[in-house]
Design a protein around this motif. Sequence first.
Motif, PDB file in Angstrom:
ATOM      1  N   GLY A 287       0.813  -1.217   0.000  1.00 54.32           N
ATOM      2  CA  GLY A 287       0.000   0.000   0.000  1.00 54.32           C
ATOM      3  C   GLY A 287       0.840   1.257   0.000  1.00 54.32           C
ATOM      4  N   GLU A 288       0.449   2.208   0.862  1.00 51.47           N
ATOM      5  CA  GLU A 288       1.127   3.500   0.897  1.00 51.47           C
ATOM      6  C   GLU A 288       2.491   3.440   1.580  1.00 51.47           C
ATOM      7  OE1 GLU A 288      -1.286   3.167   4.700  1.00 51.47           O
ATOM      8  OE2 GLU A 288      -1.473   2.610   2.573  1.00 51.47           O
ATOM      9  N   ASN A 289       2.895   2.262   2.030  1.00 55.70           N
ATOM     10  CA  ASN A 289       4.171   2.142   2.745  1.00 55.70           C
ATOM     11  C   ASN A 289       5.364   1.918   1.814  1.00 55.70           C
ATOM     12  OD1 ASN A 289       3.181   2.215   5.589  1.00 55.70           O
ATOM     13  ND2 ASN A 289       2.021   0.441   4.881  1.00 55.70           N
ATOM     14  N   ALA A 290       5.114   1.827   0.511  1.00 57.47           N
ATOM     15  CA  ALA A 290       6.219   1.648  -0.440  1.00 57.47           C
ATOM     16  C   ALA A 290       5.917   2.420  -1.718  1.00 57.47           C
ATOM     17  CB  ALA A 290       6.423   0.165  -0.743  1.00 57.47           C
ATOM     18  N   LYS A 291       6.900   3.134  -2.211  1.00 57.73           N
ATOM     19  CA  LYS A 291       6.765   3.878  -3.455  1.00 57.73           C
ATOM     20  C   LYS A 291       7.867   3.432  -4.418  1.00 57.73           C
ATOM     21  CE  LYS A 291       6.912   8.562  -5.406  1.00 57.73           C
ATOM     22  NZ  LYS A 291       7.085  10.004  -5.112  1.00 57.73           N
ATOM     23  N   ILE A 292       7.459   3.082  -5.630  1.00 58.22           N
ATOM     24  CA  ILE A 292       8.429   2.657  -6.640  1.00 58.22           C
ATOM     25  C   ILE A 292       9.110   3.893  -7.232  1.00 58.22           C
ATOM     26  CG2 ILE A 292       8.753   1.468  -8.830  1.00 58.22           C
ATOM     27  CD1 ILE A 292       6.312  -0.225  -8.206  1.00 58.22           C
ATOM     28  N   LEU A 293      10.442   3.882  -7.201  1.00 57.24           N
ATOM     29  CA  LEU A 293      11.221   4.971  -7.788  1.00 57.24           C
ATOM     30  C   LEU A 293      11.721   4.621  -9.182  1.00 57.24           C
ATOM     31  CD1 LEU A 293      13.336   6.010  -4.667  1.00 57.24           C
ATOM     32  CD2 LEU A 293      11.154   6.966  -5.447  1.00 57.24           C
ATOM     33  N   GLY A 294      11.783   3.362  -9.483  1.00 53.40           N
ATOM     34  CA  GLY A 294      12.241   2.917 -10.795  1.00 53.40           C
ATOM     35  C   GLY A 294      12.267   1.404 -10.833  1.00 53.40           C
ATOM     36  N   PRO A 295      12.232   0.874 -12.054  1.00 51.96           N
ATOM     37  CA  PRO A 295      12.296   1.528 -13.359  1.00 51.96           C
ATOM     38  C   PRO A 295      10.937   2.079 -13.788  1.00 51.96           C
ATOM     39  CG  PRO A 295      12.138  -0.825 -13.662  1.00 51.96           C
ATOM     40  CD  PRO A 295      12.237  -0.601 -12.182  1.00 51.96           C
ATOM     41  N   ALA A 296      10.924   2.796 -14.905  1.00 52.03           N
ATOM     42  CA  ALA A 296       9.700   3.431 -15.393  1.00 52.03           C
ATOM     43  C   ALA A 296       8.622   2.395 -15.705  1.00 52.03           C
ATOM     44  CB  ALA A 296      10.014   4.263 -16.641  1.00 52.03           C
ATOM     45  N   GLU A 297       9.040   1.204 -16.168  1.00 47.58           N
ATOM     46  CA  GLU A 297       8.062   0.160 -16.497  1.00 47.58           C
ATOM     47  C   GLU A 297       7.310  -0.303 -15.257  1.00 47.58           C
ATOM     48  OE1 GLU A 297      11.413   0.022 -19.433  1.00 47.58           O
ATOM     49  OE2 GLU A 297      11.224   0.121 -17.247  1.00 47.58           O
ATOM     50  N   ALA A 298       7.995  -0.357 -14.104  1.00 51.92           N
ATOM     51  CA  ALA A 298       7.344  -0.763 -12.856  1.00 51.92           C
ATOM     52  C   ALA A 298       6.359   0.305 -12.389  1.00 51.92           C
ATOM     53  CB  ALA A 298       8.393  -1.031 -11.786  1.00 51.92           C
ATOM     54  N   ILE A 299       6.747   1.582 -12.545  1.00 53.53           N
ATOM     55  CA  ILE A 299       5.858   2.678 -12.164  1.00 53.53           C
ATOM     56  C   ILE A 299       4.602   2.653 -13.030  1.00 53.53           C
ATOM     57  CG2 ILE A 299       5.622   5.190 -12.058  1.00 53.53           C
ATOM     58  CD1 ILE A 299       8.636   5.323 -11.485  1.00 53.53           C
ATOM     59  N   ALA A 300       4.779   2.408 -14.330  1.00 54.73           N
ATOM     60  CA  ALA A 300       3.628   2.351 -15.241  1.00 54.73           C
ATOM     61  C   ALA A 300       2.714   1.189 -14.882  1.00 54.73           C
ATOM     62  CB  ALA A 300       4.125   2.230 -16.680  1.00 54.73           C
ATOM     63  N   CYS A 301       3.292   0.083 -14.520  1.00 56.21           N
ATOM     64  CA  CYS A 301       2.495  -1.086 -14.140  1.00 56.21           C
ATOM     65  C   CYS A 301       1.694  -0.807 -12.873  1.00 56.21           C
ATOM     66  CB  CYS A 301       3.426  -2.289 -13.936  1.00 56.21           C
ATOM     67  SG  CYS A 301       2.568  -3.838 -13.589  1.00 56.21           S
ATOM     68  N   MET A 302       2.320  -0.121 -11.916  1.00 51.91           N
ATOM     69  CA  MET A 302       1.613   0.217 -10.679  1.00 51.91           C
ATOM     70  C   MET A 302       0.494   1.218 -10.950  1.00 51.91           C
ATOM     71  SD  MET A 302       1.290  -0.315  -7.453  1.00 51.91           S
ATOM     72  CE  MET A 302       2.791  -1.069  -6.808  1.00 51.91           C
ATOM     73  N   LYS A 303       0.730   2.205 -11.811  1.00 47.28           N
ATOM     74  CA  LYS A 303      -0.310   3.178 -12.155  1.00 47.28           C
ATOM     75  C   LYS A 303      -1.500   2.489 -12.806  1.00 47.28           C
ATOM     76  CE  LYS A 303       2.485   7.366 -12.686  1.00 47.28           C
ATOM     77  NZ  LYS A 303       2.957   8.414 -13.640  1.00 47.28           N
ATOM     78  N   GLN A 304      -1.231   1.486 -13.633  1.00 48.93           N
ATOM     79  CA  GLN A 304      -2.308   0.751 -14.278  1.00 48.93           C
ATOM     80  C   GLN A 304      -3.149   0.001 -13.248  1.00 48.93           C
ATOM     81  OE1 GLN A 304      -0.995  -2.239 -17.050  1.00 48.93           O
ATOM     82  NE2 GLN A 304      -2.983  -2.422 -18.026  1.00 48.93           N
ATOM     83  N   LYS A 305      -2.502  -0.559 -12.247  1.00 42.77           N
ATOM     84  CA  LYS A 305      -3.233  -1.262 -11.190  1.00 42.77           C
ATOM     85  C   LYS A 305      -4.089  -0.272 -10.398  1.00 42.77           C
ATOM     86  CE  LYS A 305      -1.127  -4.516  -8.842  1.00 42.77           C
ATOM     87  NZ  LYS A 305      -1.804  -5.757  -9.288  1.00 42.77           N
ATOM     88  N   VAL A 306      -3.525   0.921 -10.145  1.00 43.44           N
ATOM     89  CA  VAL A 306      -4.276   1.949  -9.410  1.00 43.44           C
ATOM     90  C   VAL A 306      -5.498   2.385 -10.222  1.00 43.44           C
ATOM     91  CG1 VAL A 306      -4.188   4.313  -8.533  1.00 43.44           C
ATOM     92  CG2 VAL A 306      -2.271   2.755  -8.110  1.00 43.44           C
ATOM     93  N   ASP A 307      -5.323   2.585 -11.521  1.00 42.06           N
ATOM     94  CA  ASP A 307      -6.434   2.994 -12.374  1.00 42.06           C
ATOM     95  C   ASP A 307      -7.529   1.935 -12.402  1.00 42.06           C
ATOM     96  OD1 ASP A 307      -5.187   5.359 -12.976  1.00 42.06           O
ATOM     97  OD2 ASP A 307      -4.311   4.640 -14.861  1.00 42.06           O
ATOM     98  N   CYS A 308      -7.127   0.677 -12.484  1.00 42.26           N
ATOM     99  CA  CYS A 308      -8.114  -0.413 -12.479  1.00 42.26           C
ATOM    100  C   CYS A 308      -8.880  -0.440 -11.167  1.00 42.26           C
ATOM    101  CB  CYS A 308      -7.419  -1.760 -12.712  1.00 42.26           C
ATOM    102  SG  CYS A 308      -6.780  -1.981 -14.377  1.00 42.26           S
ATOM    103  N   MET A 309      -8.190  -0.213 -10.064  1.00 40.67           N
ATOM    104  CA  MET A 309      -8.858  -0.194  -8.764  1.00 40.67           C
ATOM    105  C   MET A 309      -9.790   1.009  -8.640  1.00 40.67           C
ATOM    106  SD  MET A 309      -9.254  -1.868  -5.986  1.00 40.67           S
ATOM    107  CE  MET A 309      -7.877  -3.013  -6.011  1.00 40.67           C
ATOM    108  N   ARG A 310      -9.378   2.154  -9.210  1.00 35.02           N
ATOM    109  CA  ARG A 310     -10.195   3.347  -9.152  1.00 35.02           C
ATOM    110  C   ARG A 310     -11.501   3.163  -9.918  1.00 35.02           C
ATOM    111  NH1 ARG A 310      -6.685   6.791 -10.903  1.00 35.02           N
ATOM    112  NH2 ARG A 310      -5.906   7.377  -8.853  1.00 35.02           N
ATOM    113  N   MET A 311     -11.435   2.380 -10.988  1.00 35.91           N
ATOM    114  CA  MET A 311     -12.657   2.107 -11.779  1.00 35.91           C
ATOM    115  C   MET A 311     -13.670   1.265 -10.987  1.00 35.91           C
ATOM    116  SD  MET A 311     -11.035   1.351 -15.553  1.00 35.91           S
ATOM    117  CE  MET A 311     -12.675   0.954 -16.227  1.00 35.91           C
ATOM    118  N   LEU A 312     -13.141   0.452 -10.062  1.00 31.09           N
ATOM    119  CA  LEU A 312     -14.043  -0.349  -9.211  1.00 31.09           C
ATOM    120  C   LEU A 312     -14.737   0.506  -8.167  1.00 31.09           C
ATOM    121  CD1 LEU A 312     -11.924  -3.585  -8.565  1.00 31.09           C
ATOM    122  CD2 LEU A 312     -13.952  -3.349 -10.023  1.00 31.09           C
TER     123      LEU A 312
END
Length: 314
Positions: A287-312
């Motif tokens: 959750g909010e206890n870890a933030k990905i700093l890199g690589p960019a592909e991991a950040i994009a993957c996490m953003k996609q998961k967040v967007d999918c959760m936001r749609m729910l």
Amino acid sequence: MLKSQRLIQLIMRLNAKKSFTVRELADEFGLSTRTITRDLQELSELGVPIYSVQGRGGGYRLLRERLLPPISFTEGEAIAMFFACQTLEYFSSLPFGDGAESALHKFYHYLPADVREQIDRLKNRIMFWSPYRSMSADVLQTLLQAIMIRSVVTIEYKSSSGVSERHIQPIGLYASSGYWYCPAYCFLRENIRQFRADRILSAALNATIPCREDVSRQTLLNKPKKDHLEQTALRLELTNKGVWLLESNPRFAPFLQRNEDGSGAVVNVKIAAEDLEFYVDLIWQLGENAKILGPAEAIACMKQKVDCMRMLYP
């Protein structure tokens, strides 16, 4: 030699032989064939699974499930063995059939009364808890047998892409979080893959496919190397709780750096690019206890998961 000692030695000798004749045993022990015949009859009555082979070249054989000779345990060893068996109690399925439960019953039944009382006081006070996961005991037993006799197994495996037939050569079995896992060489993928036992719908030994000798030498300690694959470096920023959650995780702990205020970071975890989504799923659980700093592909993957959760939860 006392008769009891002779019978124990006879059991040990029979366990070491695939087949035997009365004359062979008589010559080996320096006894008459009549005495050996009586001993075999007595062992049979005691439960040693001996059966006769008729015809030319006949004699006696042991059934597959052989009886081991008595083993002496100290009280401390017996208690340790009892609770070692009890660690398996909370698994829904085991690859040992009823063997673990039967062994546990024998240990308890033949302990002195005062030792049984000590164990009774510890029951429900020492527990080895494991989450309940439903899976087939038959599948686990087939995988275990394949490891013991070095055999290929044909399985029906359910993955995210559907059900497929695979021919695999199991390397081992291990349990984690209630699940049983089987690292194995997959003849379809021509590589070592990890199979979750609860996703194996059926399993059968397959003697038509020869085992690979290099795979037979592998153990669970031999982790598949992915140095030849494309690599990337994972970097995380952690809160105090994030540090606490990851300090016991073997995937991240060696790369953990702590700050004076208790927060921290994970720096340069070298992983195969194909495993990136797997690691993002692990970080998602923080959750909010870890933030990905890199690589960019991991950040994009996490953003996609967040967007999918936001749609729910619009």
